[in-house]
Design an enzyme around this catalytic site. Structure first.
Site, PDB file in Angstrom:
ATOM      1  N   TRP A  10       0.825  -1.199   0.000  1.00 14.78           N
ATOM      2  CA  TRP A  10       0.000   0.000   0.000  1.00 14.78           C
ATOM      3  C   TRP A  10       0.867   1.259   0.000  1.00 14.78           C
ATOM      4  CZ3 TRP A  10      -0.862   4.274   3.190  1.00 14.78           C
ATOM      5  CH2 TRP A  10      -1.998   5.037   2.864  1.00 14.78           C
ATOM      6  N   SER A  71       3.380  -7.014   1.934  1.00 15.98           N
ATOM      7  CA  SER A  71       2.373  -6.281   2.690  1.00 15.98           C
ATOM      8  C   SER A  71       1.000  -6.445   2.022  1.00 15.98           C
ATOM      9  CB  SER A  71       2.809  -4.816   2.823  1.00 15.98           C
ATOM     10  OG  SER A  71       2.112  -4.166   3.847  1.00 15.98           O
ATOM     11  N   LEU A  72       0.310  -5.345   1.694  1.00 26.92           N
ATOM     12  CA  LEU A  72      -0.983  -5.468   1.020  1.00 26.92           C
ATOM     13  C   LEU A  72      -0.852  -6.277  -0.266  1.00 26.92           C
ATOM     14  CD1 LEU A  72      -3.984  -4.807   0.592  1.00 26.92           C
ATOM     15  CD2 LEU A  72      -3.271  -2.637  -0.435  1.00 26.92           C
ATOM     16  N   PHE A 128       2.678   7.181   7.402  1.00 28.80           N
ATOM     17  CA  PHE A 128       2.716   5.738   7.255  1.00 28.80           C
ATOM     18  C   PHE A 128       4.098   5.266   6.815  1.00 28.80           C
ATOM     19  CE2 PHE A 128       2.350   1.960   4.554  1.00 28.80           C
ATOM     20  CZ  PHE A 128       1.756   1.071   5.441  1.00 28.80           C
ATOM     21  N   GLN A 132       6.253   2.545   8.967  1.00 29.16           N
ATOM     22  CA  GLN A 132       6.653   1.218   8.530  1.00 29.16           C
ATOM     23  C   GLN A 132       8.168   1.019   8.535  1.00 29.16           C
ATOM     24  OE1 GLN A 132       5.338   0.390   4.536  1.00 29.16           O
ATOM     25  NE2 GLN A 132       6.512   2.042   3.620  1.00 29.16           N
ATOM     26  N   ASP A 193       9.682  -6.353  12.250  1.00 21.60           N
ATOM     27  CA  ASP A 193       8.604  -5.711  11.491  1.00 21.60           C
ATOM     28  C   ASP A 193       7.578  -5.105  12.446  1.00 21.60           C
ATOM     29  OD1 ASP A 193       6.408  -5.072   9.858  1.00 21.60           O
ATOM     30  OD2 ASP A 193       6.770  -6.761   8.522  1.00 21.60           O
ATOM     31  N   HIS A 213       9.863  -3.972   8.312  1.00 26.20           N
ATOM     32  CA  HIS A 213       8.837  -4.189   7.288  1.00 26.20           C
ATOM     33  C   HIS A 213       9.393  -4.027   5.879  1.00 26.20           C
ATOM     34  CE1 HIS A 213       4.683  -4.698   6.129  1.00 26.20           C
ATOM     35  NE2 HIS A 213       4.715  -3.619   5.380  1.00 26.20           N
TER      36      HIS A 213
END
Length: 247
Positions: A10, A71-72, A128, A132, A193, A213
């Site tokens: 994302w 991730s996403l 964000f 991360q 992470d 992450h």
């Protein structure tokens, strides 16, 4: 020649994979397609429509490749197992069967993030990216690396695609697809992470030391080596070690 397809998560496009470029062995072919709505690619009219996503990505996700979803991207790749011919293997990087978990990022925290995104999408996206990176050995250095790849103030995707991505992080649960997967599943996780629940980190097939992450920023050589090894082993056994003593 083994083929890896790397799928971003994302809020960032395929440029996140560039640090791995100099570390790929000669026998590994790599492609890094953007999701619809990212990297200048035309967005879907309904970004949450999995049938439309499968149709848009069909040529980018061949069945003779190993799909690597970060991730996403890992959730979406797993969801697409219901819609596309199965790959040689699916690697989930930095994600479990769902994003929200009681011992990780819980639903309340993600709901607050979605409200903040609705108020100020650009500032929330920048927050964000810093969030991360907290698990990397040097978050500031990782952020500078990211800034050389993409403009930290740029959304990199159209607003509807970003909003849909947050909805998917809140709602997608691919437990069934993973349990009934028509291909081998390999799970990789950075040992620090900050977005992954401890239970998901501990149960990964391989934990990457000195990474959070974004191991493509902090441990690009190690990540490239792991992915190349997985590609060479398929079909075959998965990595046998659940963690790394050193790397």
């Amino acid at each position: 020649m083994s083929h890896l397809v790397l799928l971003s998560g994302w809020g960032i496009d395929a440029r996140i994979w560039q640090p791995l470029g100099e570390h790929w062995p000669a026998d590994i072919r790599v492609s890094t397609p953007d999701w619809p709505g990212y990297g200048g690619r035309k967005p879907l009219s309904d970004p949450t429509d999995m049938h439309a996503l499968a149709e848009a990505m069909a040529n980018d996700l061949p069945s003779d490749a190993v799909w690597v979803g970060w991730s996403l991207g890992g959730l979406l790749a797993a969801a697409l197992l219901d819609h596309l011919p199965a790959p040689s293997a699916l690697v989930q990087l930095g994600i479990g069967p769902r994003f929200c978990t009681p011992d990780g990022v819980d639903q309340e925290a993600l709901d607050a993030f979605r409200r903040a995104f609705a108020r100020d999408s650009q500032a929330t996206l920048a927050h964000f990216r810093r969030w991360q990176l907290k698990g990397e050995p040097s978050p500031r250095h990782a952020y500078r690396q990211l800034a050389t790849l993409v403009d930290p103030a740029s959304p990199l995707a159209d607003p509807a695609t970003l909003a849909a991505g947050l909805e998917q992080l809140a709602s997608l649960d691919v437990s069934h697809q993973l349990a009934q997967a028509p291909c081998p599943i390999v799970r990789l996780a950075g040992e620090h992470d900050p977005l992954l629940a401890p239970s998901h980190r501990d149960s990964a097939d391989c934990r990457i030391n000195g990474a959070g992450h974004c191991p493509m920023l902090s441990r690009p050589e190690r990540l490239a080596t792991l992915l190349a090894d997985i590609a060479r082993q398929v079909p075959g056994r998965q990595p046998s070690a659940s963690s790394e003593a050193s790397a």
